[in-house]
Design a protein around this motif. Structure first.
Motif, PDB file in Angstrom:
ATOM      1  N   GLY A 196      30.615  18.210  38.007  1.00  0.00           N
ATOM      2  CA  GLY A 196      31.727  19.147  37.993  1.00  0.00           C
ATOM      3  C   GLY A 196      32.576  19.112  36.743  1.00  0.00           C
TER       4      GLY A 196
ATOM      5  N   HIS B 190      36.484  25.619  43.368  1.00  0.00           N
ATOM      6  CA  HIS B 190      36.654  24.501  44.295  1.00  0.00           C
ATOM      7  C   HIS B 190      35.390  23.647  44.239  1.00  0.00           C
ATOM      8  N   VAL B 191      35.536  22.424  43.753  1.00  0.00           N
ATOM      9  CA  VAL B 191      34.396  21.523  43.588  1.00  0.00           C
ATOM     10  C   VAL B 191      34.588  20.332  44.515  1.00  0.00           C
ATOM     11  N   GLN B 192      33.547  19.985  45.268  1.00  0.00           N
ATOM     12  CA  GLN B 192      33.607  18.828  46.155  1.00  0.00           C
ATOM     13  C   GLN B 192      32.601  17.782  45.673  1.00  0.00           C
ATOM     14  N   ASN B 193      33.111  16.751  45.058  1.00  0.00           N
ATOM     15  CA  ASN B 193      32.288  15.639  44.587  1.00  0.00           C
ATOM     16  C   ASN B 193      32.828  14.372  45.222  1.00  0.00           C
ATOM     17  N   TYR B 194      32.300  14.036  46.360  1.00  0.00           N
ATOM     18  CA  TYR B 194      32.834  12.883  47.075  1.00  0.00           C
ATOM     19  C   TYR B 194      32.402  11.574  46.432  1.00  0.00           C
ATOM     20  N   GLN B 195      31.154  11.478  46.050  1.00  0.00           N
ATOM     21  CA  GLN B 195      30.688  10.307  45.321  1.00  0.00           C
ATOM     22  C   GLN B 195      29.972  10.786  44.081  1.00  0.00           C
ATOM     23  N   SER B 196      30.506  10.436  42.938  1.00  0.00           N
ATOM     24  CA  SER B 196      29.925  10.862  41.677  1.00  0.00           C
ATOM     25  C   SER B 196      29.961   9.699  40.704  1.00  0.00           C
TER      26      SER B 196
END
Length: 73
Positions: free
Chosen positions: A40, A49-55
């Motif tokens: 992202g 809207h970006v969802q990066n829970y574990q990056s």
């Protein structure tokens, strides 16, 4: 055709920039860069809207030297 140039003041110039006054046959600046970015990172737009829970970004680079700009003219 030669040009007549008046006073020139250069405050600063970047490391990969070209400053030229007068006649020239060819100007070909060379540069290279390596960019590490997570998920992202380069997204652009309105109402994004970006969802990066574990990056995680793997920056491990086992090469000692990457390909250079040698003889790239």
């Amino acid at each position: 055709m030669p040009a007549i140039v008046g006073v020139v003041q250069v405050i600063s110039i970047a490391s990969s920039a070209v400053f030229h006054i007068g006649d020239v046959y060819r100007i070909s600046p060379l540069s290279n860069a390596k960019t590490f970015a997570g998920a992202g990172s380069f997204n652009t737009g309105d109402s994004l809207h970006v969802q990066n829970y574990q990056s995680s970004t793997n920056t491990f680079d086992p090469d000692i030297v990457d390909q250079g700009n040698y003889l790239n003219v």
